[in-house]
Design a protein around this motif. Structure first.
Motif, short mmCIF file in Angstrom:
data_model
loop_
_atom_site.label_atom_id
_atom_site.label_comp_id
_atom_site.label_asym_id
_atom_site.label_seq_id
_atom_site.Cartn_x
_atom_site.Cartn_y
_atom_site.Cartn_z
N PRO A 528 0.83 -1.22 0.00
CA PRO A 528 0.00 0.00 0.00
C PRO A 528 0.86 1.26 0.00
O PRO A 528 1.68 1.46 0.89
CB PRO A 528 -0.81 -0.13 1.30
CG PRO A 528 -0.81 -1.60 1.60
CD PRO A 528 0.53 -2.10 1.14
N SER A 533 -5.42 4.84 -3.13
CA SER A 533 -6.49 3.85 -2.94
C SER A 533 -6.62 2.84 -4.07
O SER A 533 -7.60 2.11 -4.14
CB SER A 533 -7.84 4.59 -2.80
OG SER A 533 -8.09 5.39 -3.95
N THR A 535 -6.60 -0.41 -6.37
CA THR A 535 -6.79 -1.81 -6.04
C THR A 535 -6.41 -2.67 -7.25
O THR A 535 -6.19 -2.16 -8.34
CB THR A 535 -8.25 -2.10 -5.65
OG1 THR A 535 -9.10 -1.74 -6.75
CG2 THR A 535 -8.65 -1.31 -4.42
N ASN A 537 -7.46 -6.42 -9.31
CA ASN A 537 -8.34 -7.57 -9.50
C ASN A 537 -7.72 -8.43 -10.59
O ASN A 537 -7.72 -8.06 -11.76
CB ASN A 537 -9.74 -7.11 -9.88
CG ASN A 537 -10.71 -8.26 -10.04
OD1 ASN A 537 -10.38 -9.41 -9.73
ND2 ASN A 537 -11.92 -7.97 -10.51
#
Length: 554
Positions: A528, A533, A535, A537
């Motif tokens: 992080p 923020s 992300t 997938n």
């Protein structure tokens, strides 16, 4: 076994400490005033060294503090071996160096040797006659038959680069103000005298030198005219587009081949001392990368340079990639120092934002990008608070450059206003003077250090967290860097060293994007990144506008 006497054990010095280092630039007259005269001083810098150390930087760069009439805020030196009384004394400097070293900080000083003040004793002697011992220490030339200047060279600060002297009945050259005559580096006595002043500061314990206008030292002996710049309507990066200086191709008034041998002499002197370094400021327009390559190659000249590539208005993935990639292709065995702000350009938060609401987010994003690049980096005081460029009235200006070209160009005072320390205090804790040398903007006071210390998600804390992140991963210090291709305006690259590889993806647009990782890039662990923020997938990194992502990859 008998142990050696502790007094005979010399500490091990990392000669390459500068490689990947983070340097914090201090503009002393705007940092901390301890006397109440409205000007920052060296004791003020010493007082605030614990704060600088708390950021996690490796050293400080001090802008000029030498004796000077201050026509150009100290970049017009009249005594290279002393501290101007405005800033304190030599004892104050020695105390500063000792305290910095105690805190683990290196000290780099600004060495301004392309020119002096016209009040320097060398120039006073030189202009007195054509036959005295220093007559050839500056660049003098006869007028043309019609009395005009010897050639078409221009000053960065406006007008011709030549000033008539009635005593010698000759012109002298000045790349900047008329009160900043250029030294004649073709005279080896000048080189010797300047290197003696460098030795003076080395003996006082400084760890390095930032060489101001390092490609301006030599001029063409034949004084040939500069041709016009070929690119239609183009202006050089050395001057704003209101200044005709940018309309010339500066082939003859700077960046001469003789400079290489002088830089070798400079390096030979530094190599007699342990762990010392140089970083050169190269202002050479489109030729900057070629010049940097010449000045840093071979490990016998400068340790590193910086250019103006990232000091302009462009904060896009394409521009940053082209700048960084271009450097690494041109400079195969040299090193670079990157920066987004310094004392000569509009603060980058103002350059990069499209609205005031973006200020804090842009400040964080820009620093995350900077801290991820391959090279050393320089931070400019106040950027860790997210300070914007100050809007000043003409009557408050002190910069001769801005006064000369107002209102088309407002000068450099807007990035030089005082550091803000205390919310609600007079002058935000910078000075007790009724009126400091430059005003403290009200909105800057709201971003003072003490207020940001008390809140968890401020720009100040982001800088500390990001520098801690950088130091905890070896590839970010001096690892390899490889860009990843994308058909989007996304900055993606890897940093690798000693079996550790990191992935970085930055979306510098205002719109969300999905970035598909290239085949072969396998994420082992998401790291992080402070303040963001994004992300992931499967193989798709999902980024919001102005967002960043980092991961450990196989």
């Amino acid at each position: 076994m008998t142990q050696p006497n502790a007094a005979t054990i010399k500490p091990v010095i990392n000669a390459d400490w500068w490689r990947g280092a983070v340097i914090y630039q201090v503009y002393p007259r705007s940092f901390q005033d301890t006397t109440g005269d409205g000007y920052g001083d060296l004791p003020g810098v010493t007082k605030r060294l614990p704060y600088i150390a708390s950021l996690g930087v490796d050293g400080i760069w001090l802008s000029p503090f030498f004796t000077s009439p201050m026509a150009d805020m100290g970049y017009d030196v009249s005594d290279y071996r002393n501290v101007d009384k405005l800033f304190g004394t030599l004892d104050d400097f020695d105390i500063l160096v000792a305290e910095a070293h105690r805190l683990g900080l290196k000290v780099i000083i600004d060495q301004v040797i392309s020119h002096t003040s016209d009040q320097h004793p060398w120039f006073v002697d030189s202009r007195a006659s054509r036959t005295n011992s220093k007559a050839d220490w500056y660049v003098w030339a006869n007028p043309k038959p019609d009395g005009t200047a010897p050639n078409n060279w221009l000053s960065v600060f406006g007008g011709p680069a030549w000033e008539w002297d009635g005593v010698r009945k000759q012109y002298y050259m000045h790349n900047f103000l008329t009160s900043q005559p250029d030294l004649n580096f073709h005279n080896t006595e000048v080189q010797d005298a300047l290197l003696d002043t460098v030795r003076f500061w080395l003996d006082r314990g400084v760890d390095g030198f930032r060489l101001d206008t390092v490609n301006y030292y030599f001029h063409d002996k034949a004084l040939r005219n500069n041709p016009p710049l070929d690119e239609e309507g183009a202006f050089g990066l050395d001057a704003p587009d209101v200044n005709p200086y940018g309309m010339q191709n500066h082939l003859y008034d700077k960046t001469q081949s003789e400079n290489i041998e002088f830089l070798k002499r400079f390096r030979t002197l530094l190599d007699r001392y342990d762990g010392r370094m140089t970083v050169g400021e190269v202002g050479d327009g489109a030729r900057s990368l070629k010049t940097v390559a010449a000045y840093t190659s071979g490990n016998d000249k400068l340790n590193m340079c910086y250019t103006f590539d990232l000091l302009g208005p462009d904060f896009t993935a394409e521009h940053i990639r082209n700048s960084v990639d271009g450097f690494h292709k041109a400079v195969t065995d040299g090193w670079v120092c990157w920066a987004f702000s310094n004392h000569d350009v509009v603060r980058h938060v103002s350059r990069f934002t499209e609205s005031g609401a973006e200020r804090e987010h842009i400040a964080k994003l820009a620093f995350s990008v900077l801290a991820s690049l391959r090279g050393s980096i320089c931070l400019y005081q106040g950027e860790e608070l997210g300070l914007t460029e100050a809007e000043l009235a003409f009557e408050d200006l002190r910069d001769p450059y801005g006064i000369r070209f107002w209102p088309a160009f407002k000068g450099r005072d807007g990035c030089r206003t005082p550091m803000v320390w205390e919310t609600g205090s007079p002058n935000a804790g910078f000075s007790t003077a009724e009126k400091p040398w430059l005003p403290v903007p009200y909105d800057h006071g709201l971003l003072a250090v003490d207020g940001q210390e008390r809140k968890p998600d401020t720009v100040l804390h982001h800088y500390r967290e990001t520098l801690a992140f950088r130091k905890s991963h070896g590839p970010l210090i001096d690892g390899d860097m490889t860009f990843l291709d994308s058909n989007q305006d996304v900055l993606a690259f890897t940093r690798s060293k000693a079996g550790e590889s990191l992935l970085f993806v930055f979306n510098l647009t205002r719109e969300p994007v999905d970035f598909l990782l290239p085949k072969g890039v396998v994420v082992k662990d998401i790291l992080p990144m402070p303040g963001f923020s994004a992300t992931m997938n499967q193989q798709v990194v999902k980024l919001d506008g102005l967002d960043g992502f980092s991961a450990l990859i196989a």
